[in-house]
Design a protein around this motif. Structure first.
Motif, PDB file in Angstrom:
ATOM      1  N   SER A 182       0.830  -1.201   0.000  1.00  0.00           N
ATOM      2  CA  SER A 182       0.000   0.000   0.000  1.00  0.00           C
ATOM      3  C   SER A 182       0.871   1.260   0.000  1.00  0.00           C
ATOM      4  CB  SER A 182      -0.923  -0.010   1.225  1.00  0.00           C
ATOM      5  OG  SER A 182      -1.718   1.152   1.266  1.00  0.00           O
ATOM      6  N   HIS A 183       1.957   1.218   0.762  1.00  0.00           N
ATOM      7  CA  HIS A 183       2.878   2.359   0.812  1.00  0.00           C
ATOM      8  C   HIS A 183       3.519   2.584  -0.553  1.00  0.00           C
ATOM      9  CE1 HIS A 183       5.297   5.345   2.750  1.00  0.00           C
ATOM     10  NE2 HIS A 183       6.432   4.686   2.588  1.00  0.00           N
ATOM     11  N   ALA A 184       3.907   1.480  -1.205  1.00  0.00           N
ATOM     12  CA  ALA A 184       4.490   1.583  -2.546  1.00  0.00           C
ATOM     13  C   ALA A 184       3.492   2.184  -3.526  1.00  0.00           C
ATOM     14  CB  ALA A 184       4.942   0.205  -3.026  1.00  0.00           C
ATOM     15  N   ALA A 185       2.234   1.729  -3.430  1.00  0.00           N
ATOM     16  CA  ALA A 185       1.205   2.251  -4.330  1.00  0.00           C
ATOM     17  C   ALA A 185       1.016   3.746  -4.127  1.00  0.00           C
ATOM     18  CB  ALA A 185      -0.113   1.511  -4.090  1.00  0.00           C
ATOM     19  N   GLY A 186       1.023   4.178  -2.878  1.00  0.00           N
ATOM     20  CA  GLY A 186       0.859   5.599  -2.593  1.00  0.00           C
ATOM     21  C   GLY A 186       2.005   6.439  -3.122  1.00  0.00           C
TER      22      GLY A 186
ATOM     23  N   VAL B  15      11.541   3.003   5.135  1.00  0.00           N
ATOM     24  CA  VAL B  15      11.485   2.756   3.695  1.00  0.00           C
ATOM     25  C   VAL B  15      11.524   4.073   2.923  1.00  0.00           C
ATOM     26  CG1 VAL B  15      10.011   1.926   1.827  1.00  0.00           C
ATOM     27  CG2 VAL B  15      10.332   0.520   3.872  1.00  0.00           C
ATOM     28  N   SER B  16      10.736   5.037   3.342  1.00  0.00           N
ATOM     29  CA  SER B  16      10.686   6.328   2.646  1.00  0.00           C
ATOM     30  C   SER B  16      12.040   7.030   2.680  1.00  0.00           C
ATOM     31  CB  SER B  16       9.605   7.226   3.273  1.00  0.00           C
ATOM     32  OG  SER B  16       8.316   6.705   3.039  1.00  0.00           O
ATOM     33  N   HIS B  17      12.713   6.944   3.811  1.00  0.00           N
ATOM     34  CA  HIS B  17      14.037   7.569   3.925  1.00  0.00           C
ATOM     35  C   HIS B  17      15.007   6.979   2.910  1.00  0.00           C
ATOM     36  CE1 HIS B  17      17.578   9.417   5.735  1.00  0.00           C
ATOM     37  NE2 HIS B  17      18.152   8.210   5.717  1.00  0.00           N
ATOM     38  N   LEU B  18      15.013   5.651   2.797  1.00  0.00           N
ATOM     39  CA  LEU B  18      15.910   5.007   1.838  1.00  0.00           C
ATOM     40  C   LEU B  18      15.513   5.309   0.395  1.00  0.00           C
ATOM     41  CD1 LEU B  18      16.580   1.494   3.435  1.00  0.00           C
ATOM     42  CD2 LEU B  18      18.018   3.538   3.498  1.00  0.00           C
ATOM     43  N   LEU B  19      14.206   5.363   0.138  1.00  0.00           N
ATOM     44  CA  LEU B  19      13.733   5.690  -1.213  1.00  0.00           C
ATOM     45  C   LEU B  19      14.185   7.092  -1.618  1.00  0.00           C
ATOM     46  CD1 LEU B  19      10.096   4.275  -1.181  1.00  0.00           C
ATOM     47  CD2 LEU B  19      11.975   3.474  -2.625  1.00  0.00           C
ATOM     48  N   ASN B  20      14.054   8.027  -0.706  1.00  0.00           N
ATOM     49  CA  ASN B  20      14.409   9.414  -1.019  1.00  0.00           C
ATOM     50  C   ASN B  20      15.896   9.614  -1.146  1.00  0.00           C
ATOM     51  OD1 ASN B  20      11.719  10.317  -1.061  1.00  0.00           O
ATOM     52  ND2 ASN B  20      11.692  10.616   1.160  1.00  0.00           N
ATOM     53  N   ALA B  21      16.675   8.745  -0.472  1.00  0.00           N
ATOM     54  CA  ALA B  21      18.123   8.868  -0.515  1.00  0.00           C
ATOM     55  C   ALA B  21      18.739   8.142  -1.702  1.00  0.00           C
ATOM     56  CB  ALA B  21      18.733   8.332   0.784  1.00  0.00           C
TER      57      ALA B  21
END
Length: 272
Positions: free
Chosen positions: A60-64, A265-271
């Motif tokens: 769900s987080h990935a979809a968002g 997860v968001s932190h790693l995605l943004n980095a």
């Protein structure tokens, strides 16, 4: 995750041949056009499946965020075929590699963030090692490991075997252990334990070349938080973070735990 949020599809992937043939169930979420982020790959724990709270929340987080997500069940787990008692770390690693290869072909997955829970943390580490050996290590953009259990067969099970359990392993090839997570006992086979020794990662430096965030509950009855600290001592990367959750259990599936997972997860995605 609503139909409006995602076009996630279900599928089955054949792995192995002859008596080793089994079909692995998976769910693939494609990225939205223009997505700049790596895809997420979920690796579940021992006897868990891809419909668990953390796996569903991750998708769900990935979809968002508009990025891709891969989740699947190891053989003998969830919707996948094969007998659970045939499972070993090597066997489940083979399936993980097959799913990742399939996702690259059908989702365009290249760079990925591995999210591994419990035994899935061990498999995430082994997957990264295998990809590095084949020259694909840079495809791992990061890892989030939840109550990781690397080498749990040799580190957490074998030293604590009772005489009765040792006798059962010798005579029957397995032993059973009650679990609070369901009505059926956990089954640990001699095959699993012997194969686990061949997949150890805590014997030396773990060089993965990517940032890692470990989430660990201090009230975990299955994987003590000292095990997570030991893992941190073996990691070579400077960008390794350990978050200890004072009242956290092994599952770390409460709403507040899920928020910490999403933040990591968001932190790693943004980095990336």
């Amino acid at each position: 995750m609503t139909p409006e949020q995602t076009s996630e599809t279900s599928g089955r992937l054949a792995v192995g041949t002859g008596v080793d043939h089994r079909e692995v169930a998976m769910r693939l979420l494609p990225e939205r056009e223009g997505n700049p982020h790596p895809h997420l790959v979920w690796l579940g724990g021992y006897r868990s499946d891809m419909t668990g709270t953390k796996a569903v929340e991750l998708a769900s987080h990935a979809a968002g965020l508009g990025t891709g997500c891969v989740r699947f069940d190891y053989s003998g787990h969830g919707a996948s075929g094969g007998a659970f008692v045939d499972g070993t770390i090597s066997r489940w690693l083979e399936e993980t590699l097959a799913v990742v290869t399939h996702a690259r072909k059908h989702l365009g997955t290249r760079r990925m963030i591995l999210v591994g829970s419990s035994m899935g943390g061990w498999l995430a580490l082994r997957l990264a090692q295998e990809l590095r050996r084949s020259g694909q290590g840079s495809d791992i953009a990061g890892m989030v490991l939840i109550a990781p259990a690397p080498d749990f067969t040799s580190e957490l099970i074998e030293p604590n075997l009772t005489d009765a359990e040792r006798a059962s392993l010798s005579e029957r090839g397995y032993f059973e252990e009650p679990t609070p997570y369901g009505p059926d006992p956990n089954v640990y086979t001699l095959k699993l334990i012997e194969d686990g020794r061949l997949n150890r990662v805590l014997d030396g430096v773990i060089d993965l070349g990517c940032p890692i965030h470990v989430l660990q509950g201090m009230e975990d009855p299955d994987v003590p938080y000292t095990h997570a600290i030991r893992l941190m001592e073996h990691l070579s990367c400077d960008d390794a973070v350990l978050t200890l959750i004072r009242d956290g259990d092994h599952r770390l599936s409460r709403p507040e735990d899920i928020e910490k997972l999403k933040e990591a997860v968001s932190h790693l995605l943004n980095a990336a």
